[in-house]
Design an enzyme around this catalytic site. Sequence first.
Site, PDB file in Angstrom:
ATOM      1  N   GLU A 245       2.635  -0.348  -0.998  1.00 33.25           N
ATOM      2  CA  GLU A 245       4.042  -0.142  -1.370  1.00 33.25           C
ATOM      3  C   GLU A 245       4.124  -0.402  -2.866  1.00 33.25           C
ATOM      4  O   GLU A 245       4.145  -1.559  -3.306  1.00 33.25           O
ATOM      5  CB  GLU A 245       4.948  -1.116  -0.593  1.00 33.25           C
ATOM      6  CG  GLU A 245       4.895  -0.943   0.912  1.00 33.25           C
ATOM      7  CD  GLU A 245       5.489   0.372   1.404  1.00 33.25           C
ATOM      8  OE1 GLU A 245       6.189   1.045   0.633  1.00 33.25           O
ATOM      9  OE2 GLU A 245       5.236   0.731   2.561  1.00 33.25           O
ATOM     10  N   CYS A 279      11.911  -2.228  -6.618  1.00 33.89           N
ATOM     11  CA  CYS A 279      11.132  -0.991  -6.669  1.00 33.89           C
ATOM     12  C   CYS A 279      12.064   0.196  -6.548  1.00 33.89           C
ATOM     13  O   CYS A 279      11.822   1.247  -7.126  1.00 33.89           O
ATOM     14  CB  CYS A 279      10.082  -0.992  -5.570  1.00 33.89           C
ATOM     15  SG  CYS A 279      10.771  -1.343  -3.952  1.00 33.89           S
TER      16      CYS A 279
HETATM   17  P1  NAP Z   1       1.598  -6.840  -9.454  1.00 35.00           P
HETATM   18  O1  NAP Z   1       1.338  -7.334 -10.817  1.00 35.00           O
HETATM   19  O2  NAP Z   1       0.883  -5.619  -8.990  1.00 35.00           O
HETATM   20  O3  NAP Z   1       1.266  -8.063  -8.478  1.00 35.00           O
HETATM   21  C1  NAP Z   1       1.451  -7.955  -7.080  1.00 35.00           C
HETATM   22  C2  NAP Z   1       0.482  -8.888  -6.377  1.00 35.00           C
HETATM   23  O4  NAP Z   1      -0.864  -8.427  -6.585  1.00 35.00           O
HETATM   24  C3  NAP Z   1       0.538 -10.323  -6.884  1.00 35.00           C
HETATM   25  O5  NAP Z   1       0.405 -11.210  -5.805  1.00 35.00           O
HETATM   26  C4  NAP Z   1      -0.674 -10.359  -7.789  1.00 35.00           C
HETATM   27  O6  NAP Z   1      -1.178 -11.652  -7.979  1.00 35.00           O
HETATM   28  C5  NAP Z   1      -1.655  -9.525  -7.003  1.00 35.00           C
HETATM   29  N1  NAP Z   1      -2.821  -9.044  -7.760  1.00 35.00           N
HETATM   30  C6  NAP Z   1      -3.010  -9.034  -9.112  1.00 35.00           C
HETATM   31  N2  NAP Z   1      -4.231  -8.545  -9.392  1.00 35.00           N
HETATM   32  C7  NAP Z   1      -4.827  -8.235  -8.209  1.00 35.00           C
HETATM   33  C8  NAP Z   1      -6.090  -7.679  -7.848  1.00 35.00           C
HETATM   34  N3  NAP Z   1      -7.003  -7.358  -8.761  1.00 35.00           N
HETATM   35  N4  NAP Z   1      -6.364  -7.487  -6.538  1.00 35.00           N
HETATM   36  C9  NAP Z   1      -5.446  -7.809  -5.592  1.00 35.00           C
HETATM   37  N5  NAP Z   1      -4.235  -8.342  -5.871  1.00 35.00           N
HETATM   38  C10 NAP Z   1      -3.926  -8.550  -7.164  1.00 35.00           C
HETATM   39  O7  NAP Z   1       3.158  -6.563  -9.209  1.00 35.00           O
HETATM   40  P2  NAP Z   1       4.390  -7.465  -9.664  1.00 35.00           P
HETATM   41  O8  NAP Z   1       4.525  -7.366 -11.135  1.00 35.00           O
HETATM   42  O9  NAP Z   1       4.316  -8.797  -9.001  1.00 35.00           O
HETATM   43  O10 NAP Z   1       5.591  -6.681  -8.933  1.00 35.00           O
HETATM   44  C11 NAP Z   1       6.315  -5.636  -9.515  1.00 35.00           C
HETATM   45  C12 NAP Z   1       5.848  -4.299  -8.995  1.00 35.00           C
HETATM   46  O11 NAP Z   1       5.941  -4.257  -7.576  1.00 35.00           O
HETATM   47  C13 NAP Z   1       6.724  -3.163  -9.491  1.00 35.00           C
HETATM   48  O12 NAP Z   1       5.922  -2.085  -9.873  1.00 35.00           O
HETATM   49  C14 NAP Z   1       7.550  -2.810  -8.251  1.00 35.00           C
HETATM   50  O13 NAP Z   1       8.039  -1.498  -8.240  1.00 35.00           O
HETATM   51  C15 NAP Z   1       6.572  -3.055  -7.165  1.00 35.00           C
HETATM   52  N6  NAP Z   1       7.258  -3.222  -5.876  1.00 35.00           N
HETATM   53  C16 NAP Z   1       7.150  -2.232  -4.934  1.00 35.00           C
HETATM   54  C17 NAP Z   1       7.843  -2.350  -3.723  1.00 35.00           C
HETATM   55  C18 NAP Z   1       7.750  -1.278  -2.679  1.00 35.00           C
HETATM   56  O14 NAP Z   1       8.114  -1.561  -1.548  1.00 35.00           O
HETATM   57  N7  NAP Z   1       7.314  -0.076  -2.994  1.00 35.00           N
HETATM   58  C19 NAP Z   1       8.615  -3.481  -3.484  1.00 35.00           C
HETATM   59  C20 NAP Z   1       8.687  -4.478  -4.454  1.00 35.00           C
HETATM   60  C21 NAP Z   1       7.991  -4.334  -5.643  1.00 35.00           C
HETATM   61  P3  NAP Z   1      -0.810 -12.500  -9.307  1.00 35.00           P
HETATM   62  O15 NAP Z   1       0.664 -12.721  -9.241  1.00 35.00           O
HETATM   63  O16 NAP Z   1      -1.600 -13.710  -9.106  1.00 35.00           O
HETATM   64  O17 NAP Z   1      -1.219 -11.650 -10.477  1.00 35.00           O
END
Ligand code: NAP
Length: 471
Positions: A245, A279
């Site tokens: 997602e 999102c």
């Molecule tokens: P993110 O930077 O991608 O982080 C999401 C999760 O992934 C965090 O727990 C992060 O851990 C972890 N992560 C980081 N590097 C990783 C790796 N190499 N392998 C596996 N996991 C890893 O996203 P965010 O900044 O927290 O959230 C914002 C984004 O989420 C936006 O783009 C938003 O649109 C999207 N979003 C999408 C939805 C949907 O349903 N489509 C809903 C909500 C949000 P750390 O925090 O420790 O880095």
Amino acid sequence: MMTLQSLVAGKPVHSGRTQTVRSPYDGAVAGTVTLAGRAETEAAIAAAVAFRDTPGRYDRFRILDNARAILEKQVEDYARLITAETGLCLRDTRHEVARALDVLRFSAMEALRDDGQVYSGDISPNGKARRIITQREPLACAACITPFNHPLNTVLHKLAPAIAAGTPVVLKPSEKAPLTAVRLTELLYAAGLPAPMLSVLVGPSADVAEPLVQDPRVELVSFTGSVAVGKRIAATAGYKRLVLELGGNDPLIVLDDADLDLAVQLAAEGSFRNSGQRCTAVKRILVQQGIAPEFTRRLAEKAREYVCGNPTDEATRVGTVIDEASAIYLETVLDEAVAGGARLLVGGKRTGALLQPAVIADVPRDARMITCESFGPLAPIVAVRDLDDAIELANSTVYGLSAGIITTNLNHALSAAKRLRCGMVNINEIPAWRTEMSPFGGIKDSGLGIKEGVVETVKTFSTVKTVSLPW
Ligand code: NAP
């Protein structure tokens, strides 16, 4: 100060390493949490796959129903905790907890509902007097990796349906807002969840998330977060089920025949709720040229009602974004758009992680705030010629999460619903509108098309076994 521990199958992690979580608004300490690493990740997976005592349907229902009853008594505590660690205002965080109650309610209902099917075996010359029944079985272990922006609801949208399905989970919440997820895990244990069915590991992604993604014993990775991390997971997960997602760049299309009051109200709510960090937030407003001047004037007026400031003040309607770096990024894309010819009509002033909700008119179509996802309270307006032009622009990005169209013309509404390339279209609503039960999720770079929403998630967290018997 709240002191929490990562939890491996109910056991607190005493690693000696802790993380302090601070409010993005004023740096106040929201709490600390002990960090897990590779050893705890291994132990959590081992506990999950060794678990054989899956509770029956009624017990799964009872756990989820108890959890809802407990959370219902703690709505304000959870809202304040989310506010403390994210800087989101109480209006937004109370709404998040209310939605979480629905996720628990609907997941409890799904725990009781058997979606098994029956097929007759004697339906062709090649058949037999037999009957086929299908039943859902839990997975051995699922990894759930969640973002910061809805630290309760994105987590619960995975955990509650997983419990309904009987699948053990290892959860890795965002390091930016991990406290709510740890508290939620404690709440689920208190509601009766067997400890091996859930571990919560706060720790560096290299030590927790990546080993989880790559472990062959993990049968499903359910990830919500950015496109970049989602694609990296897809490249490294190997042979397992994936739910991704990812980000969005959702358009709100406003046609000349729209109810203008409704359009202005939805554009503001869609752009500014949750500090624009959804999102499915409205990230581009595509307005037909006939009403563009009037719509723009009224949206700029409306934006002034969105008081931005201390997230714990009752009057505040827009708290901070997640950190100062994110606010600086937003300020940069705003400056770029203005340099390219856009007009900043209201807001846009930054103080630390606070960014005043901004309405920006005449934004060039190639501006970064139009082509890429900007995760904050920006409302960029682009004038479009007609519905065709709006749809072409709406479909022009790599994203395909959701969209909204405001019109009183049914033909335009239906045409948009068919032609918009995304996972969800809302007519006379914001792109974010849904119930917690209904299918949700994007296509293109926004996701693989495997939906969340309670009903769909119970399916992805289980497998169908087909059994036949003489009849
Ligand atoms: P993110 O930077 O991608 O982080 C999401 C999760 O992934 C965090 O727990 C992060 O851990 C972890 N992560 C980081 N590097 C990783 C790796 N190499 N392998 C596996 N996991 C890893 O996203 P965010 O900044 O927290 O959230 C914002 C984004 O989420 C936006 O783009 C938003 O649109 C999207 N979003 C999408 C939805 C949907 O349903 N489509 C809903 C909500 C949000 P750390 O925090 O420790 O880095």
